[in-house]
Write an enzyme that holds these catalytic residues in place. Structure first.
Site, short mmCIF file in Angstrom:
data_model
loop_
_atom_site.label_atom_id
_atom_site.label_comp_id
_atom_site.label_asym_id
_atom_site.label_seq_id
_atom_site.Cartn_x
_atom_site.Cartn_y
_atom_site.Cartn_z
N ASP A 97 7.41 -0.74 1.23
CA ASP A 97 6.04 -1.15 0.82
C ASP A 97 6.51 -2.30 -0.24
O ASP A 97 6.79 -1.83 -1.31
CB ASP A 97 5.13 -0.04 0.58
CG ASP A 97 3.79 -0.17 1.42
OD1 ASP A 97 3.32 -1.53 1.18
OD2 ASP A 97 3.47 0.63 1.96
N ASP A 205 1.92 -5.45 1.46
CA ASP A 205 0.63 -5.08 1.28
C ASP A 205 -0.36 -6.19 0.73
O ASP A 205 -0.01 -7.25 0.27
CB ASP A 205 0.50 -4.08 0.03
CG ASP A 205 -0.68 -3.30 -0.30
OD1 ASP A 205 -0.99 -2.40 0.31
OD2 ASP A 205 -1.49 -3.85 -1.20
N GLU A 264 0.53 -7.12 5.72
CA GLU A 264 -0.77 -6.46 6.06
C GLU A 264 -1.89 -7.41 5.55
O GLU A 264 -1.85 -7.94 4.45
CB GLU A 264 -0.93 -5.34 4.98
CG GLU A 264 -2.40 -4.58 5.44
CD GLU A 264 -3.19 -3.92 4.04
OE1 GLU A 264 -3.93 -2.94 4.21
OE2 GLU A 264 -2.72 -4.32 3.06
N HIS A 336 -2.32 5.19 6.44
CA HIS A 336 -2.91 6.25 5.38
C HIS A 336 -4.29 5.52 4.81
O HIS A 336 -4.85 6.24 3.74
CB HIS A 336 -1.95 5.99 4.19
CG HIS A 336 -1.82 4.51 3.70
ND1 HIS A 336 -1.11 3.36 4.22
CD2 HIS A 336 -2.05 4.04 2.36
CE1 HIS A 336 -1.37 2.47 3.73
NE2 HIS A 336 -1.97 2.78 2.54
N ASP A 337 -4.81 4.50 5.29
CA ASP A 337 -6.23 3.86 4.91
C ASP A 337 -7.17 4.33 6.03
O ASP A 337 -8.40 3.84 5.64
CB ASP A 337 -6.07 2.35 4.63
CG ASP A 337 -5.25 1.96 3.61
OD1 ASP A 337 -5.12 3.06 2.61
OD2 ASP A 337 -4.46 0.71 3.48
C1 NOJ Z 1 -3.85 -1.79 1.03
C2 NOJ Z 1 -3.04 -0.50 0.92
O1 NOJ Z 1 -2.67 -0.04 2.33
C3 NOJ Z 1 -4.04 0.53 0.50
O2 NOJ Z 1 -3.84 1.71 0.55
C4 NOJ Z 1 -4.44 0.01 -1.09
O3 NOJ Z 1 -5.32 0.85 -1.67
C5 NOJ Z 1 -4.67 -1.48 -1.19
N1 NOJ Z 1 -3.86 -2.10 -0.30
C6 NOJ Z 1 -4.44 -1.84 -2.69
O4 NOJ Z 1 -3.18 -1.94 -2.72
#
Ligand code: NOJ
Length: 578
Positions: A97, A205, A264, A336-337
C-alpha cells in the site's frame, strides 16, 4: 498493458486482522507467513498488503510515520523479506500500500515542517494563515471552507506557529504538498527502495487526490452541510497526470520486470480512468472506481438504502463498456473500507452461502482483475455491534461524535454504523472454531464476529460446496479460460429488476452469466434461451441440482441462483469448472 493482469486475481490482506503469530491480539507478518499455503490453495496470484509501516494508528496504519520500516507490532524487515520469499516461492506477487497523499502527523517530515515557519520542510505540507479578519483558532477562521472526509473542517490550527495545516482525512493525517519537487523526489526514492527489496508493485491510496489547486479556493456549499466541498479542487487536480508521468519515469521505468500498479481513485469517471491507464501519460495498470460502491447510498455513506439492482447493473455496464478498448477494470465488492458484501448486497441469513457465491460469480465473470478481501471467500458477514463503544474506526467514531453532538438519537446512529461502518470488515479473520476463531491466542484488538464457529476457513475448506471452493473455482477459471479473461462483455435484460444477465464472447466461444439477486424464483426472457438450455454448465451455485429450467422461452431462476453456461458457435460443448 493493463490486460496483462487479465488472468490474475488479487487477494487483499488487512494485516492487523489476518493472523496473529505472537499472541498479542494483533495480526503480524509471521501470522501471514503461516497462512501462505492457504492463499496458494485458494489459487490467487497477487497479495495486496494493507499498510505495515510504523504508524501511531489513528487510521489503522493509513497514517504512516516512517515509510521505510515495518511497525514492530507486525514484525521486522527480516520477517517481511521472509514473507516475500515465501509468496514468490508459490508464484504469488506482493504489492504494497502506497499512502502518499498524506503522512502521519508523527512523521519526521511533519515534525520538521511544523517546527517553524522557516523550516526547509515547511512547504512540504499545506500551511496557511487564518481567513483574513478572523481570530486564528476559532470556528470559521479556517483558511477555506473545506470539510474533511472524516467529519469536521479539513484544517487544524497549530498554535506553535500560528497557522493551519490541511488534512482532507483525519487531523493526524496532514496532506503532503506535491507541488514541492523535493517531496516528490523523496517519495520516488522510497518507492524504489521497496521495489529494490523485491516487491511487485503498489496499490496507491487516494492517488487522484495528490494534486491540489495551490490557491486552495473555497468549495461549493450544499444546503444543510456545515462545510464546503473541497473535492472539485483536489480530485483529479491540475498536475495529477504530470506527477504520475514523472513517477513512472523516476520509478517504474527503471525496472525491467512486470510491476503491478492500481490507483485508488474516489469519484473517478470512466474518461479519467481511461486517461490514468493510458500507457502514454500515466500508465497505471488499473484504477478502483467507486461508482458501484455508491449505488446504494442515500444522503451519505452512512445512509445505505435497499439496492436498486437496475442502477447497479447500469454502473457495471458503463464501466465494462467504457474500459473495453482503453484502460482496465478493477473488480471488487469489498475491502477494508466497506461493510461485508454478503450483508450489503446478498442475504446473510438463510441464503448466505448461495448469495455469497452469486456475488462472486457476478463479479468474477466480468472483464477486469478481481479483488478478494480477506474473509469474503468465506462469506463473512457484518458484525452485530452492541454499542458505539465497540467501534474503533476513526471515520465511524468521528461520524458518531458529530451526529450525537448535533442531537441525533444514539440508537439510530448505532443502526447506521452497524450497516455501514468500516469496522464490519475489520474484525479478525475466521480460521477455525477455536476461541478467537484461531486468529490469536491472545485477546484480539477488535472482537471476533460471534458467528465464527459456523463461518471459518477450516470448515469451508473441508466442504466442497462452500463459498471458499466457489471462489477457488472462479480464480482457476479466470486463469484457464480466455473467454473469462479477455471476452467481450454484453449486458442482457438491463430492465430486469432482479436478474443480472450478461454474455462474454471470445471468437466462437460464448459464456452466459445469469444471477438472480433475490430470494424469489423469477423468470428471465434470455434471447436464445432454447439454445442456452442445451449448453454446458461451467459453474453454478445449485450444484447437483443442475441448470435452471427453460420454460416457454424463459429461464426459471431459483432464489439467489447464479449459473454460468458455455456454448461454442462451432458446436455445443460441455465442461465442468471444478
Ligand atoms: C483510503 C484507505 O483505503 C482508507 O482506509 C483510508 O482511511 C484513507 N484512504 C486515508 O488514507
Amino acid at each position: 498493458m493493463a490486460a496483462r493482469w487479465a488472468a490474475s486475481t488479487v487477494y487483499q490482506i488487512y494485516p492487523r486482522s489476518f493472523a496473529d503469530a505472537n499472541g498479542d491480539g494483533f495480526g503480524d507478518l509471521r501470522g501471514i507467513l503461516g497462512r501462505v499455503d492457504y492463499l496458494a490453495r485458494l489459487g490467487i496470484d497477487v497479495v495486496w498488503l494493507s499498510p505495515i509501516y510504523p504508524s501511531p494508528d489513528v487510521d489503522n496504519g493509513y497514517d504512516i510515520s516512517d515509510y521505510e520500516g515495518v511497525d514492530p507490532r507486525y514484525g521486522s524487515l527480516a520477517d517481511f523479506d521472509e514473507l516475500l520469499a515465501a509468496l514468490h516461492a508459490r508464484d504469488i506477487k506482493l504489492i504494497m500500500d502506497l499512502v502518499v497523499n498524506h503522512t502521519s502527523d508523527q512523521h519526521a517530515w511533519f515534525a520538521a515542517s511544523r517546527s517553524s515557519r522557516s523550516d526547509p520542510k515547511r512547504d512540504w505540507y499545506f500551511w496557511r494563515p487564518a481567513r483574513p479578519g478572523t481570530t486564528p483558532g476559532t470556528p470559521g477562521a479556517e483558511p477555506n471552507n473545506w470539510g474533511s472526509f472524516f467529519s469536521g473542517p479539513a484544517w487544524r490550527f497549530d498554535p506553535e506557529t500560528g497557522e493551519y495545516y490541511l488534512h482532507v482525512f483525519a487531523a493526524q493525517q496532514p496532506d503532503l504538498n506535491w507541488e514541492n519537487g523535493a517531496v516528490r523526489a523523496a517519495i520516488y526514492a522510497m518507492m524504489r527502495g521497496w521495489l529494490d527489496r523485491g516487491v511487485d508493485g503498489f496499490r496507491m491510496d487516494v492517488i487522484n487526490l495528490i494534486s491540489k489547486d495551490p490557491s486552495l479556493p473555497d468549495g461549493p456549499t450544499i444546503a444543510g452541510l456545515r462545510y464546503g466541498l473541497g473535492v472539485p479542487h483536489f480530485v483529479g487536480g491540475p498536475r495529477l497526470h504530470e506527477y504520475l508521468a514523472e513517477m513512472r519515469r523516476e520509478v517504474f521505468a527503471r525496472y525491467d520486470r512486470a510491476l503491478f500498479t492500481v490507483g485508488e481513485t474516489p469519484l473517478v469517471t470512466v474518461e479519467q480512468a481511461q486517461r490514468l491507464c493510458d500507457p502514454g501519460p500515466c500508465g497505471l495498470d488499473m484504477v478502483f472506481s467507486f461508482d458501484h460502491m455508491m449505488a446504494d447510498y442515500g444522503a451519505s455513506k452512512f445512509d445505505l438504502q435497499p439496492l436498486d439492482l437496475r442502477k447497479l447493473k447500469a454502473i457495471f455496464t458503463r464501466w465494462q463498456e467504457g474500459l473495453a478498448e482503453a484502460g482496465w477494470n478493477s473488480l471488487y465488492w469489498a475491502n477494508h473500507d466497506q461493510p461485508r458484501a454478503v450483508s450489503r448486497f446478498g442475504d446473510d441469513g438463510a441464503h448466505r452461502v448461495r448469495s455469497a457465491k452469486l456475488l462472486a460469480t457476478a463479479l468474477h465473470l466480468q472483464r477486469g482483475t478481481p479483488y478478494v478481501y480477506q474473509g469474503e471467500e468465506l462469506g463473512m458477514t457484518n458484525v452485530p455491534f452492541a454499542s458505539l463503544d465497540e467501534l474503533r474506526d476513526v471515520e465511524s467514531r468521528n461520524f458518531a461524535e458529530e451526529a450525537l453532538a448535533a442531537g441525533a438519537d444514539p440508537d439510530a446512529v448505532l443502526s447506521q454504523l452497524r450497516v455501514a461502518s468500516r469496522d464490519n470488515a475489520r474484525t479478525p479473520m475466521h480460521w477455525d472454531a477455536t476461541p478467537s476463531a484461531g486468529f490469536s491466542s491472545g485477546r484480539p484488538w477488535l472482537p471476533v464476529n460471534p458467528n465464527y464457529r459456523e463461518i471459518n476457513a477450516a470448515a469451508a475448506e473441508a466442504d466442497p460446496d462452500s463459498v471458499f471452493h466457489h471462489y477457488r473455482r472462479l480464480v482457476a477459471l479466470r486463469r484457464s479460460d480466455p473467454v473469462v479473461a479477455f471476452g467481450a462483455y454484453r449486458e442482457l435484460l438491463p430492465d430486469h429488476e432482479s436478474v443480472y444477465a450478461f454474455t462474454r464472447t471470445n471468437g466462437a466461444e460464448l459464456l452466459l452469466v445469469l444471477c438472480n439477486f433475490s430470494g424469489r424464483e423469477v423468470r428471465a426472457a434470455v434471447p436464445e434461451a432454447g439454445r442456452w438450455a442445451a449448453a454446458g454448465i461451467v459453474l453454478s451455485n445449485y450444484g447437483a441440482a443442475g441448470a435452471p429450467v427453460v420454460e416457454g422461452g424463459d429461464f426459471r431462476l431459483r432464489p439467489w441462483e447464479a449459473v454460468v453456461l458455455r456454448r461454442s458457435l462451432r458446436g455445443v460443448t460441455s465442461r465442468s469448472g471444478t
